[in-house]
Scaffold this motif. Structure first.
Motif, mmCIF file in Angstrom:
data_model
loop_
_atom_site.group_PDB
_atom_site.id
_atom_site.type_symbol
_atom_site.label_atom_id
_atom_site.label_comp_id
_atom_site.label_asym_id
_atom_site.label_seq_id
_atom_site.Cartn_x
_atom_site.Cartn_y
_atom_site.Cartn_z
ATOM 1 N N ASN A 31 -1.043 -18.606 12.789
ATOM 2 C CA ASN A 31 0.066 -18.967 13.674
ATOM 3 C C ASN A 31 1.416 -19.050 12.952
ATOM 4 O OD1 ASN A 31 -0.330 -21.161 12.066
ATOM 5 N ND2 ASN A 31 -1.305 -22.396 13.651
ATOM 6 N N LYS A 35 5.232 -20.151 14.458
ATOM 7 C CA LYS A 35 5.908 -21.399 14.117
ATOM 8 C C LYS A 35 7.265 -21.184 13.455
ATOM 9 C CE LYS A 35 2.000 -24.440 13.272
ATOM 10 N NZ LYS A 35 1.288 -25.067 12.137
ATOM 11 N N SER A 160 -7.525 -23.956 16.529
ATOM 12 C CA SER A 160 -7.840 -24.889 15.462
ATOM 13 C C SER A 160 -6.594 -25.731 15.211
ATOM 14 C CB SER A 160 -8.223 -24.093 14.218
ATOM 15 O OG SER A 160 -8.492 -24.992 13.184
ATOM 16 N N SER A 161 -6.782 -26.987 14.834
ATOM 17 C CA SER A 161 -5.608 -27.858 14.681
ATOM 18 C C SER A 161 -5.526 -28.498 13.306
ATOM 19 C CB SER A 161 -5.633 -28.963 15.747
ATOM 20 O OG SER A 161 -5.420 -28.408 17.023
ATOM 21 N N GLY A 162 -4.297 -28.423 12.752
ATOM 22 C CA GLY A 162 -3.997 -29.095 11.494
ATOM 23 C C GLY A 162 -2.925 -30.145 11.731
ATOM 24 N N THR A 163 -1.731 -29.692 12.105
ATOM 25 C CA THR A 163 -0.676 -30.633 12.511
ATOM 26 C C THR A 163 -0.720 -30.906 14.012
ATOM 27 O OG1 THR A 163 0.925 -28.887 12.994
ATOM 28 C CG2 THR A 163 0.871 -29.723 10.732
ATOM 29 N N TYR A 246 -9.792 -23.274 8.897
ATOM 30 C CA TYR A 246 -9.440 -23.454 10.309
ATOM 31 C C TYR A 246 -10.362 -22.655 11.239
ATOM 32 C CZ TYR A 246 -4.951 -25.452 8.788
ATOM 33 O OH TYR A 246 -3.978 -26.236 8.223
HETATM 34 C C1 LIG Z 1 -5.500 -19.993 11.555
HETATM 35 C C2 LIG Z 1 -4.871 -21.340 11.709
HETATM 36 N N1 LIG Z 1 -5.242 -22.116 12.749
HETATM 37 C C3 LIG Z 1 -4.692 -23.330 12.909
HETATM 38 C C4 LIG Z 1 -3.756 -23.848 12.024
HETATM 39 C C5 LIG Z 1 -3.218 -25.222 12.255
HETATM 40 O O1 LIG Z 1 -2.211 -25.210 13.207
HETATM 41 P P1 LIG Z 1 -1.382 -26.496 13.575
HETATM 42 O O2 LIG Z 1 -0.879 -27.075 12.295
HETATM 43 O O3 LIG Z 1 -0.279 -25.994 14.426
HETATM 44 O O4 LIG Z 1 -2.283 -27.448 14.282
HETATM 45 C C6 LIG Z 1 -3.338 -23.065 10.944
HETATM 46 C C7 LIG Z 1 -2.339 -23.530 9.985
HETATM 47 O O5 LIG Z 1 -1.226 -23.827 10.266
HETATM 48 C C8 LIG Z 1 -3.902 -21.780 10.787
HETATM 49 O O6 LIG Z 1 -3.544 -20.996 9.759
#
Ligand SMILES: Cc1ncc(COP(=O)(O)O)c(C=O)c1O
Length: 270
Positions: A31, A35, A160-163, A246
């Motif tokens: 993503n 972003k 998938s979520s990180g932030t 992720y």
């Molecule tokens: C493939 C993938 N999915 C999900 C994420 C996490 O996204 P977010 O931080 O917007 O939740 C990332 C890293 O930013 C990513 O590279």
């Protein structure tokens, strides 16, 4: 360099499509372009010539920000959490090769964000600040845009979520009958608050999303033999190498977790 926008939508199996944002551009995996796009635009329209952002030593976001600067004519500064290690790891080496100036901050100072920003402004002047992971309103705007590229009807958009920024953004662009699920790559249950805050900052809060915290496999960057063999099997079967941080966790949840009633039309965001 080859850009693939709109990113391809590929059918994986009955009722499950993959939105291949991983193919947008080699310098902007996943993503990252979604972003950064409006962050770059905002920096330019504010007349700033430098992007400054933050991340750990293996942060793909740092590398992607370096690439954004390289492609769109902005200087970049990467504030790295922790000590400098030479030689640089491949992520930071690539960021440096793309022209990013790297600076290192100890973990305690890194956590004191306001104080750190003040010091950085004194040192580097008037930069455009992008938060860690690129998670701000500009990111939500970019992520929201990808929904309109999906030309198949679906019920649930999985990411998938990180932030939480991607989930927060895509949820703002869904139709009334659709919802979004974010699979947390981190251990803990703090992401829902983060998503809500990001949507509030963006000025568009929605109630059409949930976060599933069960598939973290031990925490961020962690994995076990089950996840490793799932990712290997997926590549053998479909020819797609999922990243285990992720994408692997999300696809495991979708395909092995069997969370959705039969007949649910899914799109999974890579
Ligand atoms: C493939 C993938 N999915 C999900 C994420 C996490 O996204 P977010 O931080 O917007 O939740 C990332 C890293 O930013 C990513 O590279």
């Amino acid at each position: 360099m080859q850009w693939r926008l709109p990113s391809p939508l590929e059918r994986l199996e009955e009722g499950l499509f993959l939105k291949r944002d991983d193919l947008i551009h080699p310098d902007f995996p996943g993503n990252k372009w979604r972003k950064l796009k409006y962050n770059v635009a905002a920096a330019k329209s504010a007349g700033r010539s430098t992007l400054l952002t933050f991340g750990g030593a293996f942060s793909n976001h740092l590398r992607a920000t370096a690439a954004a600067g390289h492609h769109f004519g902005l200087d970049t500064i990467g504030v790295v959490r922790g000590e400098e290690h030479q030689p640089l790891n491949p992520v930071l080496a690539r960021a440096a090769a793309l022209g990013m100036r790297l600076t290192y901050v100890d973990r305690a100072s890194y956590r004191r964000k306001a104080e750190l920003e003040q010091q950085l402004r004194e040192t580097y002047g008037d930069f455009f600040l992008i938060p860690e992971g690129g998670a701000n309103s500009h990111a939500l705007k970019g992520c929201a845009e990808l929904v309109a590229e999906i030309d198949q009807d679906f019920d649930v958009l999985c990411c998938s979520s990180g932030t939480g920024a991607t989930l927060a953004g895509v949820a703002t662009a869904l139709k009334p009958h659709q919802r979004a699920v974010g699979f947390s790559a981190l251990k803990g249950d703090f992401l829902a608050t983060a998503v809500d805050e990001l949507q509030a900052e963006f000025g568009h809060r929605t109630g059409n999303w949930t976060i599933d915290n069960r598939f973290h496999f031990g925490g961020f960057g962690k994995r076990d033999a089950t996840l490793t063999s799932f990712v290997d099997d997926f590549e053998k079967q479909h020819g797609i190498a999922l990243d285990p941080v992720y994408e692997g966790k999300m696809m495991y949840a979708i395909l092995i977790g069997r969370l959705f009633p039969p007949g649910t039309k899914l799109v999974a965001l890579l």
